[in-house]
Motif scaffolding. Structure first.
Motif, PDB file in Angstrom:
ATOM      1  N   ARG A 218     -26.142 -23.977 -60.485  1.00 33.79           N
ATOM      2  CA  ARG A 218     -26.226 -25.328 -60.958  1.00 33.79           C
ATOM      3  C   ARG A 218     -26.528 -26.090 -59.705  1.00 33.79           C
ATOM      4  O   ARG A 218     -25.855 -26.125 -58.722  1.00 33.79           O
ATOM      5  CB  ARG A 218     -24.832 -25.889 -61.390  1.00 33.79           C
ATOM      6  N   LEU A 219     -27.577 -26.946 -59.995  1.00 31.41           N
ATOM      7  CA  LEU A 219     -28.115 -27.848 -58.930  1.00 31.41           C
ATOM      8  C   LEU A 219     -27.967 -29.179 -58.895  1.00 31.41           C
ATOM      9  O   LEU A 219     -28.361 -30.021 -57.923  1.00 31.41           O
ATOM     10  CB  LEU A 219     -29.820 -27.503 -58.941  1.00 31.41           C
ATOM     11  N   PHE A 220     -27.292 -29.706 -59.850  1.00 32.64           N
ATOM     12  CA  PHE A 220     -27.085 -31.044 -60.141  1.00 32.64           C
ATOM     13  C   PHE A 220     -25.413 -31.462 -60.420  1.00 32.64           C
ATOM     14  O   PHE A 220     -24.821 -30.476 -61.050  1.00 32.64           O
ATOM     15  CB  PHE A 220     -28.104 -31.811 -61.381  1.00 32.64           C
ATOM     16  N   PRO A 221     -25.386 -32.593 -60.148  1.00 30.36           N
ATOM     17  CA  PRO A 221     -23.810 -33.102 -60.272  1.00 30.36           C
ATOM     18  C   PRO A 221     -23.344 -32.897 -61.949  1.00 30.36           C
ATOM     19  O   PRO A 221     -24.120 -33.237 -62.699  1.00 30.36           O
ATOM     20  CB  PRO A 221     -23.813 -34.430 -59.953  1.00 30.36           C
ATOM     21  N   ALA A 222     -22.073 -32.263 -61.943  1.00 30.96           N
ATOM     22  CA  ALA A 222     -21.494 -32.299 -63.419  1.00 30.96           C
ATOM     23  C   ALA A 222     -20.200 -33.110 -63.359  1.00 30.96           C
ATOM     24  O   ALA A 222     -19.452 -33.052 -64.348  1.00 30.96           O
ATOM     25  CB  ALA A 222     -21.131 -30.822 -63.722  1.00 30.96           C
ATOM     26  N   LEU A 261     -31.123 -37.918 -58.607  1.00 37.02           N
ATOM     27  CA  LEU A 261     -30.094 -38.746 -59.372  1.00 37.02           C
ATOM     28  C   LEU A 261     -30.366 -38.844 -60.761  1.00 37.02           C
ATOM     29  O   LEU A 261     -29.670 -39.574 -61.401  1.00 37.02           O
ATOM     30  CB  LEU A 261     -29.960 -39.931 -58.669  1.00 37.02           C
ATOM     31  N   SER A 262     -31.520 -38.470 -61.296  1.00 35.81           N
ATOM     32  CA  SER A 262     -31.819 -38.913 -62.802  1.00 35.81           C
ATOM     33  C   SER A 262     -30.961 -38.257 -63.700  1.00 35.81           C
ATOM     34  O   SER A 262     -30.673 -38.711 -64.702  1.00 35.81           O
ATOM     35  CB  SER A 262     -33.447 -38.342 -62.985  1.00 35.81           C
ATOM     36  N   THR A 263     -30.498 -37.015 -63.233  1.00 32.03           N
ATOM     37  CA  THR A 263     -29.385 -36.282 -64.270  1.00 32.03           C
ATOM     38  C   THR A 263     -28.132 -37.144 -64.173  1.00 32.03           C
ATOM     39  O   THR A 263     -27.490 -37.189 -65.256  1.00 32.03           O
ATOM     40  CB  THR A 263     -29.072 -34.888 -63.849  1.00 32.03           C
ATOM     41  N   SER A 264     -27.642 -37.583 -63.336  1.00 32.90           N
ATOM     42  CA  SER A 264     -26.467 -38.101 -63.004  1.00 32.90           C
ATOM     43  C   SER A 264     -26.498 -39.555 -63.598  1.00 32.90           C
ATOM     44  O   SER A 264     -25.451 -39.846 -64.285  1.00 32.90           O
ATOM     45  CB  SER A 264     -25.972 -38.481 -61.404  1.00 32.90           C
ATOM     46  N   LEU A 265     -27.655 -40.188 -63.569  1.00 35.53           N
ATOM     47  CA  LEU A 265     -27.872 -41.511 -64.518  1.00 35.53           C
ATOM     48  C   LEU A 265     -27.714 -41.153 -65.941  1.00 35.53           C
ATOM     49  O   LEU A 265     -27.355 -41.966 -66.750  1.00 35.53           O
ATOM     50  CB  LEU A 265     -29.085 -42.035 -63.842  1.00 35.53           C
ATOM     51  N   ASN A 266     -28.572 -40.256 -66.141  1.00 39.22           N
ATOM     52  CA  ASN A 266     -28.872 -40.025 -67.855  1.00 39.22           C
ATOM     53  C   ASN A 266     -27.542 -39.186 -68.367  1.00 39.22           C
ATOM     54  O   ASN A 266     -27.451 -39.400 -69.650  1.00 39.22           O
ATOM     55  CB  ASN A 266     -30.229 -39.163 -67.902  1.00 39.22           C
TER      56      ASN A 266
END
Length: 501
Positions: A218-222, A261-266
């Motif tokens: 996993r590459l993005f914050p969860a 940061l787009s995944t964390s925002l969305n």
């Protein structure tokens, strides 16, 4: 009896549980529903499915006994199990389909949307007051800056300019393989991720649910903690170098200085107000130049907010727009993310990035993937669905205006002043993706003709009547008329057909 509060999988930050007149009760028990039907309806990227489920389960673990987390086949079944006949509140969902669902349930009370800078009614008042003028992003962006007192010095924009694009459109450094920027934040997987991956394997094996793409680490914050760490890492170490090369591409450096940061925002892990405030603080503290900060703030407060508002303002019919009458189906190699089937290095490289990570930055999306789809005349609704499914930050509200309006010009210019497509010369100037390619960016005909160059002139030829009447594209039509080999160019494009370029 206290109403339960329903959190969708993109409403995971603390601002979705803040009590008040437009929020849930302060002690409201929480409901979360993991509905497998979502993954049956569309063939999502495996990494996207992993990220969403991991983020939901991390949030449930944080909430502990306060949350009732239900795994069900559908949202209706899950809500019945979690809340019975009791009352439920939910913040305005981010998709029309989800809004129709919650409004169809008598016991659900819909609260105003959160996770964005402006209420819908404020945008509508601004848009309706335009007196028929087009809703240009630049006008909207300046209005938001004033309304939010964002990156302003009194009545004057910070740095004396509203727009610093002149400093933010540099090609990559000559001869560089990477931008040599500080590394971005990357999370560490945990036991929840292991559980998610095992469940996805079982769904594929036993339930017939199919995915596309690869599910690597996993590459993005969860989680909120990871998202805040990613925000700090970007604003303290990477924001300063973001602006100049934000439109450039390097094959070996797909991330460059982008925020990720787009995944964390969305997912709702970060609130856009805190994100732009952190960027402005970096400028005021002297840690980042104004042109980089303005370029980033434009992405969040300008473009992201603009797209969200237009999704609702334009209405449901917007998704059916097809001003250029493009009907061609997406070919199998594109649907399967088969980068190895593609000869053109730019397209193969970007498609491989999507296959392996579910992400590329905005220029490969627009000027490689979207431009190729536009040149080939692919159905814009199918292109929109592909972007929605295959990107980890893709949602209906994100992709509908971005693809129908910006990328495919299917709305005939309601969002943009021209179609965004180019020949190989632009890709050669703004990237190293032409280096070592079997095609030559300047060749229009012959065995080594660049598919983007022939595709561009073929597009201009097919739509010359539309383009000739647009002051921003009329010169392209004049250029077409000056080509001595236009018939050979068109023949080269026809012979390619639907074969991978």
């Amino acid at each position: 009896m206290t109403e339960r509060h329903w959190l969708f999988g993109d409403q995971l930050g603390p601002h979705f549980l803040t009590p008040g007149p437009s929020g849930p009760a302060g002690d409201a028990p929480v409901v979360m529903i993991e509905a497998r039907s979502v993954f049956r309806r569309r063939r999502f990227h495996r990494a996207k499915a992993h990220l969403v489920l991991s983020a939901m389960r991390h949030r449930a673990a944080e909430l502990g006994d306060r949350v009732r987390y239900v795994r069900a086949d559908t949202y209706r079944e899950g809500l019945r199990e979690a809340a019975g006949d009791g009352g439920v509140t939910v913040h305005h969902p981010t998709s029309r389909a989800a809004l129709r669902l919650v409004r169809s349930l008598d016991r659900v009370r819909v609260l105003p949307a959160r996770g964005f800078l402006l209420p819908h009614e404020e945008f509508r008042a601004w848009a309706d007051g335009r007196d028929g003028r087009r809703l240009r992003q630049e006008d909207f962006y300046r209005w938001v800056r004033r309304e939010q007192d964002l990156l302003m010095d009194g009545d004057t924009p910070a740095g004396g300019r509203w727009n610093h694009d002149h400093a933010n459109r540099e090609p990559p450094p000559r001869g560089a393989r990477t931008l040599d920027a500080p590394r971005p934040y990357r999370p560490r997987e945990d036991g929840i991720d292991e559980e998610v991956r095992a469940d996805l394997d079982r769904w594929e094996r036993e339930d017939g649910i199919r995915f596309v793409g690869r599910d690597g680490p996993r590459l993005f914050p969860a989680s909120r903690r990871e998202a805040l760490a990613a925000l700090r890492r970007f604003t303290e170490h990477r924001l300063a170098g973001f602006g100049p090369h934000e439109d450039a591409m390097l094959a070996a450096d797909p991330v460059m200085s982008h925020s990720l940061l787009s995944t964390s925002l969305n997912l709702g892990l970060l609130d856009p107000a805190e994100v732009v405030a952190a960027a402005e603080d970096a400028w005021r503290a002297g840690r980042a130049p104004v042109h980089s900060v303005e370029g980033f703030v434009r992405q969040v407060a300008g473009w992201r907010e603009y797209v969200w508002q237009l999704y609702w303002y334009f209405g449901e019919d917007y998704r059916h727009r097809n001003a250029l009458r493009h009907r061609a189906p997406l070919p199998g190699w594109f649907l399967e993310l088969d980068a190895d089937a593609v000869t053109a290095r730019c397209l193969s490289t970007v498609l491989a990035q999507v296959r392996d990570t579910g992400w590329t930055h905005h220029i490969p999306r627009l000027m490689v993937l979207g431009s190729h789809a536009l040149q080939r005349g692919w159905d814009p609704r199918a292109v929109t669905d592909w972007f929605h499914r295959c990107f980890v930050d893709g949602y209906d509200w994100v992709m509908l205006p971005n693809v129908i309006g910006m990328s495919q010009y299917a709305d005939g210019g309601r969002m943009t002043t021209k179609p965004y497509t180019s020949g190989g010369a632009y890709l050669h100037r703004m990237s190293d993706l032409c280096r070592g390619c079997a095609h030559r960016p300047g060749d229009r005909t012959g065995e080594r003709a660049c598919p983007f160059t022939t595709g561009y002139w073929s597009f201009v030829h097919r739509h010359r009547a539309v383009l000739a009447g647009n002051r921003r594209t009329s010169r392209a039509v004049q250029g077409l008329d000056r080509l001595g080999d236009v018939e050979e160019v068109l023949r080269t494009e026809r012979e390619r057909g639907d074969a991978p370029p």
